[in-house]
Write a protein that holds these residues in place. Structure first.
Motif, PDB file in Angstrom:
ATOM      1  N   ALA A 173     -68.994  20.020   3.308  1.00 54.70           N
ATOM      2  CA  ALA A 173     -68.448  20.368   1.996  1.00 54.70           C
ATOM      3  C   ALA A 173     -67.403  19.355   1.550  1.00 54.70           C
ATOM      4  O   ALA A 173     -67.348  18.977   0.371  1.00 54.70           O
ATOM      5  N   MET A 174     -66.570  18.920   2.474  1.00 55.60           N
ATOM      6  CA  MET A 174     -65.527  17.958   2.129  1.00 55.60           C
ATOM      7  C   MET A 174     -66.101  16.603   1.741  1.00 55.60           C
ATOM      8  O   MET A 174     -65.494  15.857   0.971  1.00 55.60           O
ATOM      9  N   GLU A 175     -67.271  16.291   2.255  1.00 59.11           N
ATOM     10  CA  GLU A 175     -67.935  15.026   1.894  1.00 59.11           C
ATOM     11  C   GLU A 175     -68.583  15.107   0.523  1.00 59.11           C
ATOM     12  O   GLU A 175     -68.656  14.116  -0.199  1.00 59.11           O
ATOM     13  N   LEU A 176     -69.038  16.292   0.136  1.00 55.69           N
ATOM     14  CA  LEU A 176     -69.817  16.446  -1.098  1.00 55.69           C
ATOM     15  C   LEU A 176     -68.965  16.834  -2.304  1.00 55.69           C
ATOM     16  O   LEU A 176     -69.166  16.313  -3.409  1.00 55.69           O
ATOM     17  N   PHE A 177     -68.017  17.743  -2.102  1.00 58.13           N
ATOM     18  CA  PHE A 177     -67.284  18.314  -3.236  1.00 58.13           C
ATOM     19  C   PHE A 177     -65.974  17.579  -3.493  1.00 58.13           C
ATOM     20  O   PHE A 177     -65.277  17.172  -2.567  1.00 58.13           O
ATOM     21  N   ASP A 178     -65.652  17.455  -4.760  1.00 57.39           N
ATOM     22  CA  ASP A 178     -64.371  16.868  -5.168  1.00 57.39           C
ATOM     23  C   ASP A 178     -63.262  17.902  -5.165  1.00 57.39           C
ATOM     24  O   ASP A 178     -62.090  17.571  -5.001  1.00 57.39           O
ATOM     25  N   VAL A 179     -63.637  19.165  -5.379  1.00 55.33           N
ATOM     26  CA  VAL A 179     -62.677  20.272  -5.420  1.00 55.33           C
ATOM     27  C   VAL A 179     -63.285  21.455  -4.675  1.00 55.33           C
ATOM     28  O   VAL A 179     -64.440  21.806  -4.900  1.00 55.33           O
ATOM     29  N   ILE A 180     -62.497  22.071  -3.793  1.00 54.45           N
ATOM     30  CA  ILE A 180     -62.885  23.319  -3.139  1.00 54.45           C
ATOM     31  C   ILE A 180     -61.988  24.414  -3.699  1.00 54.45           C
ATOM     32  O   ILE A 180     -60.766  24.371  -3.526  1.00 54.45           O
ATOM     33  N   GLN A 181     -62.601  25.387  -4.377  1.00 56.20           N
ATOM     34  CA  GLN A 181     -61.825  26.424  -5.059  1.00 56.20           C
ATOM     35  C   GLN A 181     -61.732  27.724  -4.264  1.00 56.20           C
ATOM     36  O   GLN A 181     -61.117  28.678  -4.733  1.00 56.20           O
ATOM     37  N   THR A 182     -62.321  27.763  -3.087  1.00 54.62           N
ATOM     38  CA  THR A 182     -62.437  29.036  -2.371  1.00 54.62           C
ATOM     39  C   THR A 182     -61.752  29.001  -1.013  1.00 54.62           C
ATOM     40  O   THR A 182     -62.231  29.592  -0.052  1.00 54.62           O
ATOM     41  N   LEU A 183     -60.620  28.345  -0.934  1.00 51.36           N
ATOM     42  CA  LEU A 183     -59.786  28.396   0.261  1.00 51.36           C
ATOM     43  C   LEU A 183     -59.156  29.786   0.321  1.00 51.36           C
ATOM     44  O   LEU A 183     -58.426  30.179  -0.597  1.00 51.36           O
ATOM     45  N   ASP A 184     -59.458  30.541   1.390  1.00 53.69           N
ATOM     46  CA  ASP A 184     -59.075  31.955   1.353  1.00 53.69           C
ATOM     47  C   ASP A 184     -58.641  32.559   2.685  1.00 53.69           C
ATOM     48  O   ASP A 184     -58.420  33.766   2.766  1.00 53.69           O
ATOM     49  N   ARG A 185     -58.514  31.722   3.728  1.00 57.40           N
ATOM     50  CA  ARG A 185     -58.116  32.294   5.016  1.00 57.40           C
ATOM     51  C   ARG A 185     -57.536  31.197   5.912  1.00 57.40           C
ATOM     52  O   ARG A 185     -57.884  30.019   5.772  1.00 57.40           O
ATOM     53  N   PRO A 186     -56.670  31.574   6.855  1.00 59.59           N
ATOM     54  CA  PRO A 186     -56.010  30.582   7.700  1.00 59.59           C
ATOM     55  C   PRO A 186     -56.969  29.699   8.503  1.00 59.59           C
ATOM     56  O   PRO A 186     -56.741  28.490   8.619  1.00 59.59           O
ATOM     57  N   LYS A 187     -58.025  30.291   9.060  1.00 52.97           N
ATOM     58  CA  LYS A 187     -58.948  29.500   9.865  1.00 52.97           C
ATOM     59  C   LYS A 187     -59.585  28.385   9.036  1.00 52.97           C
ATOM     60  O   LYS A 187     -59.740  27.251   9.506  1.00 52.97           O
ATOM     61  N   LEU A 188     -59.931  28.692   7.795  1.00 57.16           N
ATOM     62  CA  LEU A 188     -60.519  27.686   6.916  1.00 57.16           C
ATOM     63  C   LEU A 188     -59.486  26.601   6.592  1.00 57.16           C
ATOM     64  O   LEU A 188     -59.806  25.407   6.586  1.00 57.16           O
ATOM     65  N   ALA A 189     -58.266  27.015   6.324  1.00 54.20           N
ATOM     66  CA  ALA A 189     -57.203  26.047   6.017  1.00 54.20           C
ATOM     67  C   ALA A 189     -56.978  25.104   7.192  1.00 54.20           C
ATOM     68  O   ALA A 189     -56.829  23.876   7.007  1.00 54.20           O
ATOM     69  N   LYS A 190     -56.941  25.643   8.396  1.00 53.38           N
ATOM     70  CA  LYS A 190     -56.715  24.813   9.584  1.00 53.38           C
ATOM     71  C   LYS A 190     -57.864  23.827   9.795  1.00 53.38           C
ATOM     72  O   LYS A 190     -57.641  22.675  10.181  1.00 53.38           O
ATOM     73  N   THR A 191     -59.086  24.272   9.530  1.00 50.06           N
ATOM     74  CA  THR A 191     -60.244  23.385   9.690  1.00 50.06           C
ATOM     75  C   THR A 191     -60.205  22.258   8.666  1.00 50.06           C
ATOM     76  O   THR A 191     -60.443  21.090   8.999  1.00 50.06           O
ATOM     77  N   ILE A 192     -59.896  22.591   7.420  1.00 46.79           N
ATOM     78  CA  ILE A 192     -59.784  21.563   6.387  1.00 46.79           C
ATOM     79  C   ILE A 192     -58.683  20.574   6.742  1.00 46.79           C
ATOM     80  O   ILE A 192     -58.867  19.346   6.618  1.00 46.79           O
ATOM     81  N   ALA A 193     -57.545  21.072   7.194  1.00 46.63           N
ATOM     82  CA  ALA A 193     -56.424  20.200   7.545  1.00 46.63           C
ATOM     83  C   ALA A 193     -56.793  19.256   8.690  1.00 46.63           C
ATOM     84  O   ALA A 193     -56.446  18.062   8.665  1.00 46.63           O
ATOM     85  N   ARG A 194     -57.493  19.777   9.687  1.00 45.11           N
ATOM     86  CA  ARG A 194     -57.889  18.944  10.826  1.00 45.11           C
ATOM     87  C   ARG A 194     -58.842  17.834  10.401  1.00 45.11           C
ATOM     88  O   ARG A 194     -58.668  16.660  10.781  1.00 45.11           O
ATOM     89  N   ILE A 195     -59.842  18.183   9.594  1.00 47.33           N
ATOM     90  CA  ILE A 195     -60.821  17.181   9.170  1.00 47.33           C
ATOM     91  C   ILE A 195     -60.186  16.193   8.195  1.00 47.33           C
ATOM     92  O   ILE A 195     -60.487  14.990   8.216  1.00 47.33           O
ATOM     93  N   ALA A 196     -59.281  16.673   7.359  1.00 47.96           N
ATOM     94  CA  ALA A 196     -58.578  15.768   6.441  1.00 47.96           C
ATOM     95  C   ALA A 196     -57.766  14.740   7.217  1.00 47.96           C
ATOM     96  O   ALA A 196     -57.701  13.557   6.833  1.00 47.96           O
ATOM     97  N   GLU A 197     -57.149  15.184   8.315  1.00 41.86           N
ATOM     98  CA  GLU A 197     -56.375  14.251   9.138  1.00 41.86           C
ATOM     99  C   GLU A 197     -57.290  13.232   9.816  1.00 41.86           C
ATOM    100  O   GLU A 197     -56.969  12.046   9.894  1.00 41.86           O
ATOM    101  N   GLU A 198     -58.458  13.691  10.272  1.00 47.68           N
ATOM    102  CA  GLU A 198     -59.422  12.798  10.921  1.00 47.68           C
ATOM    103  C   GLU A 198     -59.956  11.738   9.967  1.00 47.68           C
ATOM    104  O   GLU A 198     -60.132  10.578  10.339  1.00 47.68           O
ATOM    105  N   THR A 199     -60.231  12.162   8.740  1.00 41.84           N
ATOM    106  CA  THR A 199     -60.938  11.299   7.792  1.00 41.84           C
ATOM    107  C   THR A 199     -60.024  10.624   6.776  1.00 41.84           C
ATOM    108  O   THR A 199     -60.477   9.761   6.019  1.00 41.84           O
TER     109      THR A 199
END
Length: 219
Positions: free
Chosen positions: A87-113
């Protein structure tokens, strides 16, 4: 109703409440729409689109992005944590951030990439058990948690209960955004986007009023 008609209604709604129409952008919700309909709207100049499902978007948008410049693609449906990287590779905006586990996953991949889509937190303003989104009373804490993870929260998104007046829900979302210093408000759909603009929407999500009835496949 065509693209230009929708845009005129958006402009009129913004001017009516003293807002700059440029600050109320249209998201053309292209989920379950045939590619020909989507391309027709692209050819008319629309560049901001919303999709609900990652798999459908992945089969549609890479080709369109190669063909048309400056497309801004929003994920407006639920996101599973195991699909975050794609999703992070395809979408310019993610509008459905809604839980801590998802936030942590996005943060980890954002740091990697060293790259991250723009992020909106979905708020379940009606506290509907079947609907995604953080509860209104938990929104402040979740915004803070996302920021602690290094995520920049651009805005908030909501989908009010279908059988209720949407205006109080839009007002609630705007109030949460204001007290958290968040500028983006994604709210309002085909039947109520003018009400949303009156309450401060910066994005309105319009599908059926723009494209016509959705072409759902029958199994």
């Amino acid at each position: 109703m065509g693209l230009q008609d929708i845009k005129k209604r958006i402009e009129k709604a913004a001017i009516l409440v003293g807002r700059d129409p440029q600050n109320a952008q249209l998201i053309a919700v292209s989920k379950v729409q045939p590619n020909a309909r989507v391309e027709d709207v692209l050819q008319q100049g629309q560049r901001i689109f919303g999709e609900n499902r990652l798999q459908e978007a992945a089969g549609k948008w890479p080709d369109f992005k190669n063909k048309y410049e400056n497309i801004e693609l929003h994920l407006i449906g639920p996101l599973q944590t195991n699909k975050v990287r794609q999703a992070m590779e395809l979408f310019d905006v993610i509008q459905t951030l809604d839980r801590p586990k998802l936030a942590k996953t996005i943060a980890r991949i954002a740091e990697e990439t060293s790259a991250c889509p723009r992020l909106y937190i979905q708020v379940n303003t009606g506290a509907e058990p079947q609907k995604a989104g953080v509860l209104p009373e938990d929104a402040d804490g979740f915004v803070a948690q996302c920021r602690e993870l290094g995520l920049e929260v651009e805005g908030l998104m909501c989908i009010p209960p279908a059988d209720e007046d949407p205006a109080p829900h839009f007002a609630m979302l705007a109030k949460i955004a204001k007290r958290n210093g968040v500028v983006g408000l994604s709210m309002g759909m085909s039947g109520d986007f003018e009400t949303a603009i009156a309450q401060g929407a910066t994005y309105v999500r319009v599908g059926s009023a723009l494209f016509g009835a959705r072409a759902y496949k029958i199994n």
